[in-house]
Design a protein around this motif. Structure first.
Motif, PDB file in Angstrom:
ATOM      1  N   ALA A 201       0.833  -1.210   0.000  1.00  0.00           N
ATOM      2  CA  ALA A 201       0.000   0.000   0.000  1.00  0.00           C
ATOM      3  C   ALA A 201       0.863   1.254   0.000  1.00  0.00           C
ATOM      4  O   ALA A 201       0.589   2.214  -0.730  1.00  0.00           O
ATOM      5  CB  ALA A 201      -0.928  -0.013   1.213  1.00  0.00           C
ATOM      6  N   VAL A 202       1.912   1.247   0.831  1.00  0.00           N
ATOM      7  CA  VAL A 202       2.794   2.416   0.896  1.00  0.00           C
ATOM      8  C   VAL A 202       3.487   2.639  -0.446  1.00  0.00           C
ATOM      9  O   VAL A 202       3.567   3.773  -0.945  1.00  0.00           O
ATOM     10  CB  VAL A 202       3.827   2.245   2.027  1.00  0.00           C
ATOM     11  CG1 VAL A 202       4.899   3.339   1.947  1.00  0.00           C
ATOM     12  CG2 VAL A 202       3.135   2.295   3.383  1.00  0.00           C
ATOM     13  N   LEU A 203       3.997   1.578  -1.043  1.00  0.00           N
ATOM     14  CA  LEU A 203       4.710   1.710  -2.318  1.00  0.00           C
ATOM     15  C   LEU A 203       3.779   2.159  -3.444  1.00  0.00           C
ATOM     16  O   LEU A 203       4.225   2.774  -4.419  1.00  0.00           O
ATOM     17  CB  LEU A 203       5.376   0.386  -2.690  1.00  0.00           C
ATOM     18  CG  LEU A 203       6.520  -0.072  -1.775  1.00  0.00           C
ATOM     19  CD1 LEU A 203       7.101  -1.387  -2.274  1.00  0.00           C
ATOM     20  CD2 LEU A 203       7.613   0.992  -1.696  1.00  0.00           C
ATOM     21  N   SER A 204       2.490   1.859  -3.308  1.00  0.00           N
ATOM     22  CA  SER A 204       1.530   2.290  -4.341  1.00  0.00           C
ATOM     23  C   SER A 204       1.239   3.782  -4.259  1.00  0.00           C
ATOM     24  O   SER A 204       0.628   4.351  -5.167  1.00  0.00           O
ATOM     25  CB  SER A 204       0.219   1.508  -4.190  1.00  0.00           C
ATOM     26  OG  SER A 204      -0.543   1.973  -3.075  1.00  0.00           O
ATOM     27  N   GLY A 205       1.627   4.407  -3.145  1.00  0.00           N
ATOM     28  CA  GLY A 205       1.372   5.828  -2.971  1.00  0.00           C
ATOM     29  C   GLY A 205      -0.042   6.141  -2.531  1.00  0.00           C
ATOM     30  O   GLY A 205      -0.452   7.305  -2.532  1.00  0.00           O
ATOM     31  N   ASN A 206      -0.785   5.127  -2.106  1.00  0.00           N
ATOM     32  CA  ASN A 206      -2.172   5.301  -1.696  1.00  0.00           C
ATOM     33  C   ASN A 206      -2.223   5.509  -0.181  1.00  0.00           C
ATOM     34  O   ASN A 206      -2.057   4.568   0.599  1.00  0.00           O
ATOM     35  CB  ASN A 206      -2.993   4.074  -2.095  1.00  0.00           C
ATOM     36  CG  ASN A 206      -4.482   4.253  -1.850  1.00  0.00           C
ATOM     37  OD1 ASN A 206      -4.895   4.881  -0.888  1.00  0.00           O
ATOM     38  ND2 ASN A 206      -5.296   3.707  -2.746  1.00  0.00           N
ATOM     39  N   ALA A 207      -2.457   6.745   0.235  1.00  0.00           N
ATOM     40  CA  ALA A 207      -2.423   7.080   1.657  1.00  0.00           C
ATOM     41  C   ALA A 207      -3.515   6.358   2.441  1.00  0.00           C
ATOM     42  O   ALA A 207      -3.263   5.837   3.537  1.00  0.00           O
ATOM     43  CB  ALA A 207      -2.552   8.590   1.848  1.00  0.00           C
ATOM     44  N   GLU A 208      -4.731   6.323   1.900  1.00  0.00           N
ATOM     45  CA  GLU A 208      -5.830   5.699   2.632  1.00  0.00           C
ATOM     46  C   GLU A 208      -5.618   4.197   2.767  1.00  0.00           C
ATOM     47  O   GLU A 208      -5.877   3.612   3.831  1.00  0.00           O
ATOM     48  CB  GLU A 208      -7.162   5.984   1.942  1.00  0.00           C
ATOM     49  CG  GLU A 208      -8.380   5.530   2.740  1.00  0.00           C
ATOM     50  CD  GLU A 208      -8.406   6.098   4.161  1.00  0.00           C
ATOM     51  OE1 GLU A 208      -8.783   5.353   5.092  1.00  0.00           O
ATOM     52  OE2 GLU A 208      -8.043   7.278   4.342  1.00  0.00           O
ATOM     53  N   ALA A 209      -5.133   3.564   1.701  1.00  0.00           N
ATOM     54  CA  ALA A 209      -4.870   2.132   1.760  1.00  0.00           C
ATOM     55  C   ALA A 209      -3.753   1.839   2.758  1.00  0.00           C
ATOM     56  O   ALA A 209      -3.789   0.826   3.482  1.00  0.00           O
ATOM     57  CB  ALA A 209      -4.493   1.605   0.375  1.00  0.00           C
ATOM     58  N   SER A 210      -2.768   2.705   2.836  1.00  0.00           N
ATOM     59  CA  SER A 210      -1.667   2.532   3.781  1.00  0.00           C
ATOM     60  C   SER A 210      -2.162   2.662   5.215  1.00  0.00           C
ATOM     61  O   SER A 210      -1.792   1.874   6.095  1.00  0.00           O
ATOM     62  CB  SER A 210      -0.574   3.575   3.511  1.00  0.00           C
ATOM     63  OG  SER A 210      -0.066   3.453   2.203  1.00  0.00           O
TER      64      SER A 210
END
Length: 230
Positions: A201-210
């Motif tokens: 999630a972090v590597l995807s750049g998605n703050a909410e998913a992280s």
């Protein structure tokens, strides 16, 4: 065993003190099993997780042996220390604060993680997979992954607070508490899968998913700390 309800001072240490006094008085012989967490909690009017913290403190002091899935057994006194390990915060208190702070740190890290941080996360996950395949869990690898995210959150105060929490986890009781959890294969597998999801999630750049992935991970760890071990 006759125990008294307690107040003030760290609750788990007060409970451990009382149980230690009973052991030293010979009310429970070496090799015998202590009353169950449920029975001790009912006698004291406290929660079972607090009793568990007390039993682990006694284990660290060498007074009992905690067997996950069975119970706590009194050890011979020549292996015991008179001093109980006391911390500024209990494992459950530390986890409660981590659940407040780390999801936001993960969300912020997803927006600020450097190439160096990405490489560190990848290497840490590789090491975690290898450790898990060998039936092991490393507190150092766990800390490295979480603090890599804290380092990347872009907020110096938040990073400092998380560093302090992880330093608190180096206490003997907290370390033993988490090691007992990590000795359970299903828990290790779940934690590894959680870490994989957080990093993805972090590597995807998605703050909410992280944020969500970290919150789910800490919720699982917290629930595992609260579940019955007997």
């Amino acid at each position: 065993m006759k125990l008294q309800a307690v107040s003030n001072r760290k609750l788990y240490i007060q409970i451990a003190d009382q149980i230690r006094d009973q052991i030293h008085a010979g009310e429970v012989e070496p090799g015998r099993q202590l009353p169950s967490e449920r029975d001790l909690a009912l006698s004291l009017g406290v929660s079972r997780p607090t009793v568990r913290e007390a039993l682990i403190a006694l284990e660290v002091a060498g007074l009992v042996e905690v067997r996950v899935g069975v119970g706590a057994f009194v050890r011979k006194r020549e292996n015991a220390s008179e001093a109980l390990p006391e911390m500024n915060a209990s494992p459950l208190e530390i986890m409660a604060v981590r659940r407040l702070l780390e999801p936001e740190a993960a969300a912020l890290a997803s927006q600020n993680l450097s190439a160096e941080g990405q490489a560190r996360l990848a290497e840490t996950l590789r090491r975690m997979r290898a450790e898990n395949q060998q039936g092991q869990w490393s507190a150092e690898s766990d800390r490295t992954l979480h603090m890599t995210l804290a380092d990347a959150c872009g907020n110096a105060l938040l990073r400092e607070m998380l560093d302090g929490l992880w330093n608190s986890r180096q206490g003997a009781v907290d370390t033993r508490f988490h090691q007992h959890l990590a000795d359970i294969g299903e828990v290790r597998d779940h934690i590894l899968a959680d870490h994989e999801a957080i990093v993805a999630a972090v590597l995807s750049g998605n703050a909410e998913a992280s944020r969500t992935a970290m919150a789910r991970h800490l919720a699982f760890a917290s629930e595992a700390m609260l579940e019955t071990w007997e």
